[in-house]
Write an enzyme that holds these catalytic residues in place. Sequence first.
Site, short mmCIF file in Angstrom:
data_model
loop_
_atom_site.label_atom_id
_atom_site.label_comp_id
_atom_site.label_asym_id
_atom_site.label_seq_id
_atom_site.Cartn_x
_atom_site.Cartn_y
_atom_site.Cartn_z
N CYS A 67 40.48 44.56 34.88
CA CYS A 67 39.05 44.93 34.87
C CYS A 67 38.69 45.67 36.15
CB CYS A 67 38.18 43.69 34.69
SG CYS A 67 36.42 44.06 34.74
N CYS A 88 35.31 44.85 37.63
CA CYS A 88 35.24 43.57 38.32
C CYS A 88 35.95 43.65 39.68
CB CYS A 88 35.95 42.46 37.53
SG CYS A 88 35.66 42.49 35.77
N ASP A 89 37.09 44.29 39.72
CA ASP A 89 37.97 44.14 40.89
C ASP A 89 38.21 45.42 41.69
OD1 ASP A 89 38.28 41.44 40.33
OD2 ASP A 89 39.87 41.84 38.88
#
Length: 327
Positions: free
Chosen positions: A143, A146-147
């Site tokens: 992701c 997200c990261d």
Amino acid sequence: MELSKNGSPSNHHKVIIIGSGPAGLTAALYSGRAALNPLIFEGHQPGGQLTITTEVENYPGFEHGIQGPELMDVMRKQAHRFGAVSIYRNITKVNFEVRPFELTDEEDNNYTADTVIVSTGASAKWLGLDSEKHFMGYGVSSCATCDGFFFRGMKVVVVGGGDTAMEEANYLTRHASEVILIHRREEFRASKIMLDRAKANPKIRFVLNTVVEEILGKTEENKKSVVGVRVKDLKTGEVSEIECSGFFTAIGHEPNSGIFKGKLDMDENGYLVTKKSTSETNIEGVFACGDVQDNYYRQAVTAAGTGCMAAIDAERYLEKIEFEMHS
Ligand code: NDP
């Protein structure tokens, strides 16, 4: 909550929630606060996909971020405070052709429910390498939203040749110094517009006809980090290493909708279909929320939002059938 003689939850429930990511636990919180005593089947990965991430910085309300597993733990406790009860097993069978609905868990226990909220999520597809598992959450991710932020000024690898890979690669160029996109063929599944955009991005380098054989990293005491990948050129057979600090698989997601095949409407990729702006499925009284019905946003906060919608929809449905029974 009601308990049967042997102390286990009694078998009939107004609301049964299948799945325990942000969608399921938010549905549990809302239906708990509506005094509906929901029963949550958390399965074998309680908390869902967030439990395999580390820091979550984009969930509103946590100024300095929060660890994924901790966020899910807090969500669960919040739902339990209002009467939700968790069972750490999977539902393996459902019958939506009868009222109340019938559900069976993996130990062959049977339950009935007036409403069912499906929040079984989706699973990222992985290459299946041991090193991928070893460094998951420590440089390996699926992701970018997200990261990606953790790889500011660093080199990252993205694997895949579809729209997800192009989108992730483009997104990652906001943070990374270079994005190396590794794809096993020369042709792409990605749409022309997404591919052209990625090709025009000077920070993306394409490595084609190539597969990742291993993710290379360091493990020092409790600290793990990715340092590169070992790749094989499928045309020449040549094996080489590419240096990187982050590794993103973008080879697709699979909705966890297998047990609903033939029972709930789904699209050609297996995502459950909900009626516009609601969580209603094609079966009245069965609601769906989170990633099992969303292959577009896929964020914890959007999943939580649809979980809230599902609980409200379930509550209104229960009010409606109760009213109809008494009139
Ligand atoms: P796709 O199935 O379209 O693409 C998956 C890619 O991963 C393919 O290039 C495939 O290679 C590769 N792949 C699969 N397994 C492996 C493996 N084991 N090793 C190496 N490579 C592998 O999935 P996406 O997630 O990209 O897209 C899913 C759907 O979502 C599509 O319909 C897409 O259009 C849509 N989508 C739309 C977006 C948008 O419009 N903004 C954004 C993201 C997705 P190969 O081609 O060789 O099989």
